[in-house]
Design a protein around this motif. Sequence first.
Motif, mmCIF file in Angstrom:
data_model
loop_
_atom_site.group_PDB
_atom_site.id
_atom_site.type_symbol
_atom_site.label_atom_id
_atom_site.label_comp_id
_atom_site.label_asym_id
_atom_site.label_seq_id
_atom_site.Cartn_x
_atom_site.Cartn_y
_atom_site.Cartn_z
ATOM 1 N N ALA A 69 26.555 -30.683 -4.843
ATOM 2 C CA ALA A 69 25.588 -30.992 -5.899
ATOM 3 C C ALA A 69 26.342 -31.267 -7.198
ATOM 4 C CB ALA A 69 24.637 -29.814 -6.089
ATOM 5 N N TRP A 74 16.242 -27.391 -8.516
ATOM 6 C CA TRP A 74 15.613 -26.985 -7.264
ATOM 7 C C TRP A 74 15.611 -28.150 -6.283
ATOM 8 C CZ3 TRP A 74 14.870 -21.914 -7.546
ATOM 9 C CH2 TRP A 74 14.671 -21.338 -8.796
ATOM 10 N N VAL A 75 15.969 -27.874 -5.025
ATOM 11 C CA VAL A 75 15.941 -28.907 -3.989
ATOM 12 C C VAL A 75 14.482 -29.198 -3.642
ATOM 13 C CG1 VAL A 75 16.597 -29.517 -1.634
ATOM 14 C CG2 VAL A 75 18.175 -28.206 -3.068
ATOM 15 N N TYR A 93 19.480 -35.725 0.051
ATOM 16 C CA TYR A 93 18.784 -34.681 -0.703
ATOM 17 C C TYR A 93 18.170 -35.277 -1.967
ATOM 18 C CZ TYR A 93 21.539 -31.292 2.034
ATOM 19 O OH TYR A 93 22.114 -30.568 3.044
ATOM 20 N N VAL A 95 17.034 -33.540 -5.719
ATOM 21 C CA VAL A 95 16.963 -32.362 -6.584
ATOM 22 C C VAL A 95 15.916 -32.636 -7.660
ATOM 23 C CG1 VAL A 95 18.281 -30.851 -8.144
ATOM 24 C CG2 VAL A 95 19.381 -31.844 -6.126
ATOM 25 N N ASP A 96 15.179 -31.612 -8.049
ATOM 26 C CA ASP A 96 14.138 -31.754 -9.073
ATOM 27 C C ASP A 96 14.675 -32.535 -10.274
ATOM 28 O OD1 ASP A 96 11.848 -31.476 -10.538
ATOM 29 O OD2 ASP A 96 12.350 -29.476 -11.267
ATOM 30 N N THR A 173 20.540 -36.671 -9.043
ATOM 31 C CA THR A 173 19.462 -35.899 -8.408
ATOM 32 C C THR A 173 19.136 -36.452 -7.024
ATOM 33 O OG1 THR A 173 17.723 -37.274 -9.433
ATOM 34 C CG2 THR A 173 18.469 -35.316 -10.646
ATOM 35 N N TYR A 193 17.830 -23.254 -5.057
ATOM 36 C CA TYR A 193 18.391 -23.694 -6.333
ATOM 37 C C TYR A 193 19.868 -24.002 -6.135
ATOM 38 C CZ TYR A 193 19.280 -23.917 -11.360
ATOM 39 O OH TYR A 193 19.617 -24.339 -12.616
#
Length: 383
Positions: A69, A74-75, A93, A95-96, A173, A193
């Motif tokens: 990351a 948060w994922v 992925y 991420v928020d 993200t 997270y």
Amino acid sequence: MKFYATTLSAKKKVWLFLLASVFAGCKEKAAVTLPPIKVNVVKAVVEDVPLYEDFVAQTYGLSDVEIRARVEGWVTSVNFKEGSAVKKGDLLYVVDDVQYKTRVDREASELARSKTELVRSQNELGRVKPLTELNALSKKDLDNATASFEAAQAQVSASEASLSNAKIEYGYTRVYAPFDGIIGISNVRVGDYVSRAGSTSVLATISSVGSVRVRFQISEREYLRIAKMSKEELAAARKNVQLILADGSPYPHKGEVNFANREIDPKTGTLTIEAVFPNPDALLRPGLFVKARVLLSTSPQAILVPQRAVLQLQNLSQVFVVTDSSALKTRIVEVGQKVDDAYIITKGLKAGDKVAVVGTMSLTPNSKIEEVEMKWREDTPKK
């Protein structure tokens, strides 16, 4: 007295009869001869034998990359199946991204304000400059207008850089596959997270397995022996690396030595060698324990017999040689390297000698045997 003499005479006759029976039985037993024992027999063969050395090895992907990351948050989405093949550019992925999107908007607004200020200062400079030339305004007014214009230009550059950085972080993200490969188990799930550092930064590992790397260690003694080989022998050894899989089966594709480490590991006294193997069917996965088989030399005109034909007696090795009269004679031999199911005999036999494969049978020298020709290397296709 006459009755007593008669009885004694009868006992003597009985004893004589028993003794005669015993001697007759012994005579009959001595006359029995055992038939010859059937024994598998092979001929010692002569071949140019390639000599391989086996090393314990482990496989690695051509590239084994940890997906990390690069932002915190948060994922919100995991978009792949663990252990599956992925393509370069596949979304893995999410991420928020709310805070990063907000920052992009804020930096965009700041850039717009800076550009507006640049336009205003540029217009001010354009108004002041001709008036200064007419001495309607002082030199100080021109200097102030010029400074304001240059500051506005710098502010625009800074705002553009901030906006570019915000867009980059916003792009982080979304995590994409860097190349084609197989992705492993995900270390995070939706709702976890993640951060830029620490254990939560590693999301998963992806390996490129179109080709694989195989690493193994050789001892100092083996290194010195290899270092003394000729250039031709080294070139042949470099391009003729084979793999033996955990189930004992050979891997169908040959590999080539990629490099040798720069140093001997002082802790283990070994040198790490790496070879690269094609992996078109994705049979090999990172982490497999295998044997790397390297061709180091060839023994010309080597004499071979089956391993089962050689009997080990403490420090001596011997074989049963079949004579012309189909009898066995023991012969002390010197044994060299193992080759498949055979031994190289360096001394004690010549090509064509018949050797008995006796196994665990109790045979002694000069035993008469019936030869049973056993199929061996002459009837086996060479690899």
